[in-house]
Design a protein around this motif. Structure first.
Motif, PDB file in Angstrom:
ATOM      1  N   LEU A 103      -4.676 149.376  75.943  1.00  0.00           N
ATOM      2  CA  LEU A 103      -4.677 147.913  75.866  1.00  0.00           C
ATOM      3  C   LEU A 103      -3.779 147.380  76.983  1.00  0.00           C
ATOM      4  CD1 LEU A 103      -5.306 145.275  74.252  1.00  0.00           C
ATOM      5  CD2 LEU A 103      -3.183 145.699  73.016  1.00  0.00           C
ATOM      6  N   ILE A 104      -4.348 146.599  77.887  1.00  0.00           N
ATOM      7  CA  ILE A 104      -3.484 146.083  78.960  1.00  0.00           C
ATOM      8  C   ILE A 104      -3.094 144.625  78.723  1.00  0.00           C
ATOM      9  CG2 ILE A 104      -4.120 147.727  80.755  1.00  0.00           C
ATOM     10  CD1 ILE A 104      -6.015 145.623  81.902  1.00  0.00           C
ATOM     11  N   GLU A 105      -3.846 143.942  77.887  1.00  0.00           N
ATOM     12  CA  GLU A 105      -3.506 142.544  77.633  1.00  0.00           C
ATOM     13  C   GLU A 105      -4.299 142.019  76.441  1.00  0.00           C
ATOM     14  OE1 GLU A 105      -2.978 140.685  81.474  1.00  0.00           O
ATOM     15  OE2 GLU A 105      -3.487 138.751  80.591  1.00  0.00           O
ATOM     16  N   ILE A 106      -3.678 141.107  75.686  1.00  0.00           N
ATOM     17  CA  ILE A 106      -4.434 140.324  74.700  1.00  0.00           C
ATOM     18  C   ILE A 106      -4.357 138.875  75.134  1.00  0.00           C
ATOM     19  CG2 ILE A 106      -4.608 139.531  72.307  1.00  0.00           C
ATOM     20  CD1 ILE A 106      -3.339 142.066  71.370  1.00  0.00           C
ATOM     21  N   ASN A 107      -5.463 138.293  75.500  1.00  0.00           N
ATOM     22  CA  ASN A 107      -5.486 136.864  75.785  1.00  0.00           C
ATOM     23  C   ASN A 107      -5.728 136.140  74.465  1.00  0.00           C
ATOM     24  OD1 ASN A 107      -5.068 136.946  78.613  1.00  0.00           O
ATOM     25  ND2 ASN A 107      -7.145 137.713  78.856  1.00  0.00           N
ATOM     26  N   PRO A 108      -4.838 135.201  74.134  1.00  0.00           N
ATOM     27  CA  PRO A 108      -4.855 134.639  72.775  1.00  0.00           C
ATOM     28  C   PRO A 108      -5.815 133.461  72.620  1.00  0.00           C
ATOM     29  CG  PRO A 108      -2.970 133.817  73.981  1.00  0.00           C
ATOM     30  CD  PRO A 108      -3.712 134.708  74.924  1.00  0.00           C
TER      31      PRO A 108
END
Lengths: 349, 82
Positions: free
Chosen positions: A280-285
């Protein structure tokens, strides 16, 4: 006779440019709703956001102040607009504005404006600064990361990282640097635009894949569609993409939504490493700009999100079409200087 | 060796792997081999069929066949490689 429920929905992110906001795809999705007859009120930060002039999609647009001018200023402007427009739902589409709207959820709700956003605590937990801790807490593989605030700290990253590394801005932008010289150039570029810290992330070799998903806030996944970018712009944005059939990506999404009790739309950015592991490199909310692909594949996630915001019961999607492709295109929209003038002078179009 | 179950192969020889979104174009012979693999035919059965259908000695075909299978393996299209 039109039996659809009439709704007024405010949407931000009308910047349908080469660095696209999700506003226009979200609006297209809502326009295709079988349950709602929507009136769309655009909220624009800049006079040349293309969506402002797309009158077939956006009924009316208001200029709003940047969140950097203060949360209260932005929220008060929304409340003022709602006095005229009677907003039912607000869908913010920019990372930078989410905090302001999350903090003001109750104030907005009292004015009849429904939102469906993550809890502030989990919003902070998943921020790029905190991703390594997020990975540990929720047992998700993430690349090593470290925030840096000056060149000395950047120079010292060689103790913890091997080049190449990825440099990321707080909200947007990411560059791969192969050495300190490149890293310092990107550090200045990112910090000038997005402020500090700049996040250093371990570079994972592999293929980037993404998931758009919607959580109901109780740990249930209402919908999720995985995608691989087929064409990437020089800004790293998907200009074309294809839906995938990968149970492991969906399992990971369900697990993250369940353990975080995610509320609202999200985009998971993952790297499938060369040895077939997912990082996982990022969670865009928030809903991503490519969400219309999910609609095309059978999951109208923006419509489902509006239903959740209104407290309606939503049955989770169980399937989507695999191998569905989107190809973005640019389009010359012709408008009159009078329109530009009207928006510039009155802040309304 | 078996082709992954979710691989889609069209009559025109267009192969789509929905796990990673990759697509490939097969020539006529490649398509024939893939269809035989889908029917769970063994290496020997495939070799017999291809050498009988096309005018090619078995040892020469096997060389091409091994290359082809190597490509399928490299692209992670075979079940036993998962």
């Amino acid at each position: 006779m039109n039996s659809k429920r009439k709704l007024t929905v405010a949407v931000t992110g009308l910047n349908n440019t080469d660095n696209p906001g999700p506003g226009i795809p979200v609006i297209r999705a809502l326009r295709e709703s079988e349950e709602f007859d929507v009136r769309i009120i655009g909220m624009a930060y800049e006079n040349l956001e293309p969506g402002i002039y797309m009158h077939n999609l956006v009924d009316k647009t208001y200029r709003v102040p940047y969140p950097s001018e203060g949360s209260d200023v932005l929220v008060n402007r929304i409340l003022e607009i709602s006095k005229n427009e009677k907003l039912d739902v607000l869908i913010p589409n920019f990372d930078a504005e989410l905090r302001a709207f999350m903090k003001s959820r109750e104030t907005l709700a009292k004015a009849g404006i429904h939102t469906f956003l993550p809890e502030l605590e989990i919003f902070e937990e998943r921020s790029k600064n905190n991703l390594p801790e997020f990975g540990k807490k929720y047992d998700v593989k993430v690349p090593a990361g470290k925030p840096v605030t000056n060149l000395d700290e950047l120079r010292d990253i060689k103790e913890d990282f091997d080049y190449p590394v990825v440099l990321k801005g707080k909200f947007y932008d990411a560059y791969i640097a192969s050495n300190f010289d490149q890293a310092s150039m990107y550090f200045h570029k990112i910090s000038a635009k997005w402020g500090l810290p700049v996040i250093i992330q371990e570079y994972i070799r592999g293929t980037e894949v993404n998931v758009v998903a919607l959580g109901d806030g109780y740990g249930n996944t209402i919908g999720a569609v995985p995608m691989r970018k087929l064409y990437i712009t020089d800004k790293g944005k998907a200009w074309a993409g294809i839906t995938l059939d990968d149970d492991r990506m969906l399992d990971l999404t369900h697990r993250i939504i369940k353990s975080t009790r995610w509320r609202g739309g999200m985009e998971l950015e993952l790297i499938r490493s060369d040895d077939d592991e997912f990082y996982l490199i990022e969670i865009n909310p928030r809903i991503p700009a490519w969400v219309y692909l999910a609609v095309g594949a059978g999951q109208n996630l923006p419509e489902a999100m509006v239903k959740l915001a209104l407290g309606m019961n939503v049955k989770p999607f169980t399937d989507y079409k695999k191998g569905i492709i989107f190809v973005r295109y640019s389009f010359d929209l012709i408008t009159d200087i009078n329109e530009f003038e009207k928006l510039s002078i009155s802040g309304i179009l | 060796m078996k082709l992954k179950r979710n691989i889609a192969v069209s009559e025109s020889g267009f192969l789509f792997d929905p796990t990673n979104g990759e697509s490939y174009s097969l020539n006529e012979q490649g398509l024939e081999i893939l269809n035989l693999l889908k029917k769970s035919k063994s290496d020997n059965e495939i070799t017999s069929y291809m050498t009988e259908t096309y005018d090619i000695p078995a040892d020469e075909f096997e060389k091409y066949y091994l290359d082809f299978m190597g490509l399928l393996r490299q692209f992670k299209l075979l079940e036993d490689e998962q």
